[in-house]
Design an enzyme around this catalytic site. Structure first.
Site, PDB file in Angstrom:
ATOM      1  N   ARG A 179       0.837  -1.199   0.000  1.00 50.92           N
ATOM      2  CA  ARG A 179       0.000   0.000   0.000  1.00 50.92           C
ATOM      3  C   ARG A 179       0.874   1.252   0.000  1.00 50.92           C
ATOM      4  O   ARG A 179       0.567   2.236  -0.683  1.00 50.92           O
ATOM      5  CB  ARG A 179      -0.941   0.009   1.204  1.00 50.92           C
ATOM      6  CG  ARG A 179      -2.022  -1.060   1.145  1.00 50.92           C
ATOM      7  CD  ARG A 179      -2.974  -0.959   2.321  1.00 50.92           C
ATOM      8  NE  ARG A 179      -3.803   0.237   2.241  1.00 50.92           N
ATOM      9  CZ  ARG A 179      -4.577   0.665   3.236  1.00 50.92           C
ATOM     10  NH1 ARG A 179      -4.622   0.007   4.389  1.00 50.92           N
ATOM     11  NH2 ARG A 179      -5.315   1.752   3.096  1.00 50.92           N
ATOM     12  N   CYS A 237      -1.202   5.843   9.202  1.00 53.73           N
ATOM     13  CA  CYS A 237      -1.585   4.575   8.565  1.00 53.73           C
ATOM     14  C   CYS A 237      -2.723   4.893   7.601  1.00 53.73           C
ATOM     15  O   CYS A 237      -2.684   5.901   6.909  1.00 53.73           O
ATOM     16  CB  CYS A 237      -1.978   3.539   9.613  1.00 53.73           C
ATOM     17  SG  CYS A 237      -3.351   4.061  10.672  1.00 53.73           S
TER      18      CYS A 237
END
Length: 282
Positions: A179, A237
């Site tokens: 990611r 995050c």
């Protein structure tokens, strides 16, 4: 004080003259459980929890509604404070949070309590799976606590602060490496990372059993990324949940860090913000 507690230490603490308040913060990133049915934290709490624990709803009590500030923005402090008092949290009472084992949700509760001034909060290392004591199914109803949240200066980053820290200190991206590199993005509209941020997946904080690696190993891990006590550090995050776990890991290593609560879900809500892809931080 150590920010984590083992199952045996928790068992001893619960038998002591000053037992901790227990927060059950079981939660899943996906709304779907392995069975295909929506995950229901209250239902799993009702099916068995550590005696005396009170269920805390991450989505409703440890965050406010999703929007431009991200999927899990900071909670309304009145809502958060009421939830903590309902759970029996007082300013002078030790608190232990646990979840289903991954540690993210418990770390979110730990971080919020620490950020709002509670001096004695720990996370059960390994979560409920490491607990070999009795469980109960009846909902706990402790006496009302007196905790009033008072936010601490400097512990929270906004988007501009995260961008600046990536240039002046160390900004860690706690998501999975793919990611960070922008190879996949299952949730947010854009893949990649904040320019200058370093990839530091939360999964590397723990061993195969889901327990935190020893403090010396964590210091070495973060040291390889340029993290020391003398360098300002921040973490983000996807939505400020797994990043709280990274802040906790840094705390175990003896390194203070700020949390970018809005994280990637807030960052990518503004198409004008820059996005970097690939393994290079820039």
């Amino acid at each position: 004080m150590n920010a984590i507690i083992s199952a045996s230490e928790l068992a001893d603490a619960l038998r002591s003259e000053r037992p901790p308040v227990l927060l059950d913060v079981r939660w899943q990133l996906s709304t779907a459980a392995a069975s295909g049915q929506p995950f229901d934290g209250r239902a799993v709490y009702a099916s068995g929890h550590i005696p005396g624990a009170v269920f805390v709803d991450l989505d409703r009590e440890l965050a406010s509604a999703p929007g431009p500030r991200g999927r899990h923005p900071l909670p309304d402090l009145d809502v958060f404070g009421a939830a903590m008092r309902r759970a029996g949290v007082s300013a002078g009472t030790p608190v232990v949070a646990y979840d289903g084992g991954i540690g993210w949700a418990a770390a979110r509760a730990w971080w919020l309590l620490r950020w709002t001034g509670h001096p004695d909060v720990r996370v059960l290392d390994g979560g409920l799976p490491v607990w070999d004591g009795p469980l109960e199914t009846e909902a706990s109803a402790p006496a009302e606590g007196d905790f009033v949240p008072k936010p601490t200066e400097g512990a929270v980053l906004d988007a501009d602060g995260a961008a600046a820290l990536a240039r002046s200190g160390v900004l860690l991206d706690a998501r999975a490496g793919e990611r960070y590199r922008g190879e996949v993005e299952p949730i947010d509209p854009v893949g990649g990372h904040i320019p200058g941020a370093l990839s530091a997946p939360t999964s590397d904080n723990v061993d195969v059993d889901g327990r935190f690696r020893p403090a010396a190993e964590l210091r070495a891990r973060f040291g390889e990324l340029g993290v020391t006590r003398d360098v300002p550090v921040g973490v983000y995050c996807g939505s400020g949940v797994s990043a709280a776990h990274e802040v906790l890991a840094l705390e175990v290593a003896g390194i203070p860090a700020a949390l970018y609560v809005g994280s990637w879900s807030e960052w990518t809500s503004d198409p004008a913000r820059p996005v970097a892809v690939g393994p290079d931080p820039q």
